[in-house]
Design a protein around this motif. Structure first.
Motif, PDB file in Angstrom:
ATOM      1  N   GLY A  45       0.824  -1.207   0.000  1.00  0.00           N
ATOM      2  CA  GLY A  45       0.000   0.000   0.000  1.00  0.00           C
ATOM      3  C   GLY A  45       0.855   1.252   0.000  1.00  0.00           C
ATOM      4  N   LEU A  46       1.861   1.293   0.867  1.00  0.00           N
ATOM      5  CA  LEU A  46       2.763   2.438   0.918  1.00  0.00           C
ATOM      6  C   LEU A  46       3.561   2.534  -0.377  1.00  0.00           C
ATOM      7  N   GLU A  48       2.696   1.597  -3.387  1.00  0.00           N
ATOM      8  CA  GLU A  48       1.834   2.159  -4.428  1.00  0.00           C
ATOM      9  C   GLU A  48       1.759   3.674  -4.327  1.00  0.00           C
ATOM     10  N   LEU A  49       1.622   4.176  -3.099  1.00  0.00           N
ATOM     11  CA  LEU A  49       1.535   5.625  -2.902  1.00  0.00           C
ATOM     12  C   LEU A  49       2.819   6.323  -3.333  1.00  0.00           C
ATOM     13  N   LEU A  50       3.968   5.756  -2.929  1.00  0.00           N
ATOM     14  CA  LEU A  50       5.237   6.398  -3.239  1.00  0.00           C
ATOM     15  C   LEU A  50       5.569   6.314  -4.724  1.00  0.00           C
ATOM     16  N   LYS A  52       3.680   6.602  -7.198  1.00  0.00           N
ATOM     17  CA  LYS A  52       2.961   7.609  -7.998  1.00  0.00           C
ATOM     18  C   LYS A  52       3.014   9.002  -7.375  1.00  0.00           C
ATOM     19  N   ASP A  53       3.830   9.155  -6.336  1.00  0.00           N
ATOM     20  CA  ASP A  53       3.948  10.434  -5.642  1.00  0.00           C
ATOM     21  C   ASP A  53       4.961  11.314  -6.377  1.00  0.00           C
ATOM     22  N   LEU A 303       6.187   9.540   6.892  1.00  0.00           N
ATOM     23  CA  LEU A 303       5.392   8.320   6.819  1.00  0.00           C
ATOM     24  C   LEU A 303       4.649   8.047   8.112  1.00  0.00           C
ATOM     25  N   HIS A 350       4.184   0.479 -10.663  1.00  0.00           N
ATOM     26  CA  HIS A 350       2.904   1.158 -10.435  1.00  0.00           C
ATOM     27  C   HIS A 350       3.104   2.636 -10.767  1.00  0.00           C
ATOM     28  N   GLY A 351       2.042   3.289 -11.190  1.00  0.00           N
ATOM     29  CA  GLY A 351       2.114   4.718 -11.439  1.00  0.00           C
ATOM     30  C   GLY A 351       2.798   5.056 -12.753  1.00  0.00           C
TER      31      GLY A 351
END
Length: 412
Positions: A45-46, A48-50, A52-53, A303, A350-351
């Motif tokens: 989960g983290l 995926e966020l990073l 595309k950040d 984080l 991802h992203g």
């Protein structure tokens, strides 16, 4: 980074234990990757966020303060120093990705299906000539040659360069080379790329290399150029590397998992799972790339109360650990289950940097697995076979995959 660092093993000899340790250490943990400090992110989960950040960059030239000090003597310099879409950020990444993306459209990939079938069957015909009871190495005889032939045709590689590219790509993914060995291998890689570019400038064809050269040579210089000469070389380096080794590992791991989990092969043969399910579960269970160097924090990223990734610190995407993390897969993450209802994974990233070649890799792997097990239904690991990992903390596959074919059934 004031927390204890986990030193990642460059030989990858105990990937499962390292994966378990990364998962146990929390969403992100400090690691040492061949002497370089980074934050390894294992929580999917983290991650995926990073991924595309926009505060996380892949451009070490701009956003990694340690770049000038580390890269000249780092064995993994070829992973961070080239200038291509893999190491680009923002507008530069979009520009370079758009150029490469034209070679991976459905219009171009779809017609390759029949060719992949032909190439696979030809390789299986060669295997069928093996005398009964004689082991064969399926990594060497199937998993290796199929992707290099496919990427060779996509890029227009001359036959006399395929073997050389294979040797250099294998060493790009090795993490046991000395800095001098790595530098020599990179120089050999660029020399072959320059030969390819020169050949295609003389004799262009309907291939990705010719398309990139045309974009380079016809769209101006300076800011008006579609890509620079160095970006052309580095983009070809990326596509050859990424389009080859990762698919080798995917096919290798898929075969090994089915042979060591005969109950899962039975699910496929009974029609309770598809070959595409096998491919997705193999990608999740054994991501072809275990760790992918590197990304960099453009600014401080908090984080939690305890963990902040500071501006300029490096981030390592730990895909092997993310694929089995209990926060997403519960206590069954280590199990290989082709009937698993949740198919998602991060093996292709991802992203913005999601792998452009994912559809092609899936097509190759599904074709290779389906045709192999249809042609040799009694396939089995060779007696005493040891599935030793490749010597790499990046590449996740086996040094060899020795099997007994047991001969094809009459009528197949």
């Amino acid at each position: 980074m004031d927390r204890p660092r986990l030193v990642l093993d460059p030989t990858g000899r105990d990937r499962d234990a390292e994966t378990a340790e990364l998962c146990a250490r929390g969403p992100a943990t400090p690691v040492d990757i061949l002497g370089v400090e980074a934050w390894a992110v294992a929580d999917p989960g983290l991650l995926e966020l990073l991924l595309k950040d926009p505060r996380v960059s892949k451009d070490g030239h701009q956003h990694w303060p340690d770049f000038p000090r580390v890269v000249p003597a780092w064995p993994l310099a070829v992973w961070v120093a080239p200038r291509n879409m893999f190491t680009a950020h923002g507008a530069d990444h979009r520009r370079l990705r758009r150029l490469v993306g034209t070679a991976f459209t459905a219009r171009r990939i779809g017609p390759l299906a029949a060719r992949i079938e032909q190439l696979t069957d030809a390789l299986l015909d060669g295997l069928a000539a093996t005398p009964p009871g004689v082991p064969v190495d399926l990594r060497e005889r199937l998993a290796h040659p199929l992707p290099i032939q496919v990427i060779g045709r996509l890029m227009g590689l001359p036959d006399d360069l395929e073997a050389g590219f294979r040797r250099t790509v294998d060493r790009v993914f090795s993490t046991t080379l000395t800095p001098a060995e790595s530098e020599a291998n990179t120089a050999a890689f660029y020399a072959m790329l320059d030969r390819l570019i020169a050949s295609k400038r003389r004799h262009p064809g309907d291939d990705m290399t010719s398309q990139l050269i045309a974009a380079r040579d016809t769209e101006g210089e300076g800011e008006a150029a579609a890509l620079t000469e160095q970006e052309l070389r580095d983009t070809l380096l990326l596509v050859v590397s990424a389009g080859y080794e990762t698919t080798v590992n995917l096919i290798d791991n898929g075969i090994a998992l089915l042979l060591t989990h005969p109950d899962q092969l039975a699910e496929v043969r009974a029609g309770r799972a598809r070959w595409s399910d096998v491919v997705e579960e193999a990608l999740r269970h054994d991501a072809p790339v275990a760790h992918l160097p590197l990304r960099y924090a453009v600014e401080d990223i908090r984080l939690s109360d305890e963990v902040t990734i500071r501006r300029g610190e490096a981030v390592l995407a730990s895909y092997a650990a993310a694929g089995r993390h209990p926060c997403r897969y519960g206590d069954t993450g280590d199990a290989f289950d082709v009937t698993r209802p949740v198919k998602d994974h991060l093996a292709f990233g991802h992203g913005p940097h999601f792998c452009l070649g994912a559809p092609l890799a899936r097509m190759e792997a599904e074709t290779a697995l389906r045709r192999l097990f249809e042609r040799f239904p009694d396939l089995a690991l060779a007696p005493g076979a040891e599935l030793a990992p490749v010597a790499s903390l990046i590449s996740n596959g086996h040094r060899s995959l020795p099997v007994l074919l047991a001969g094809p059934r009459v009528g197949n």
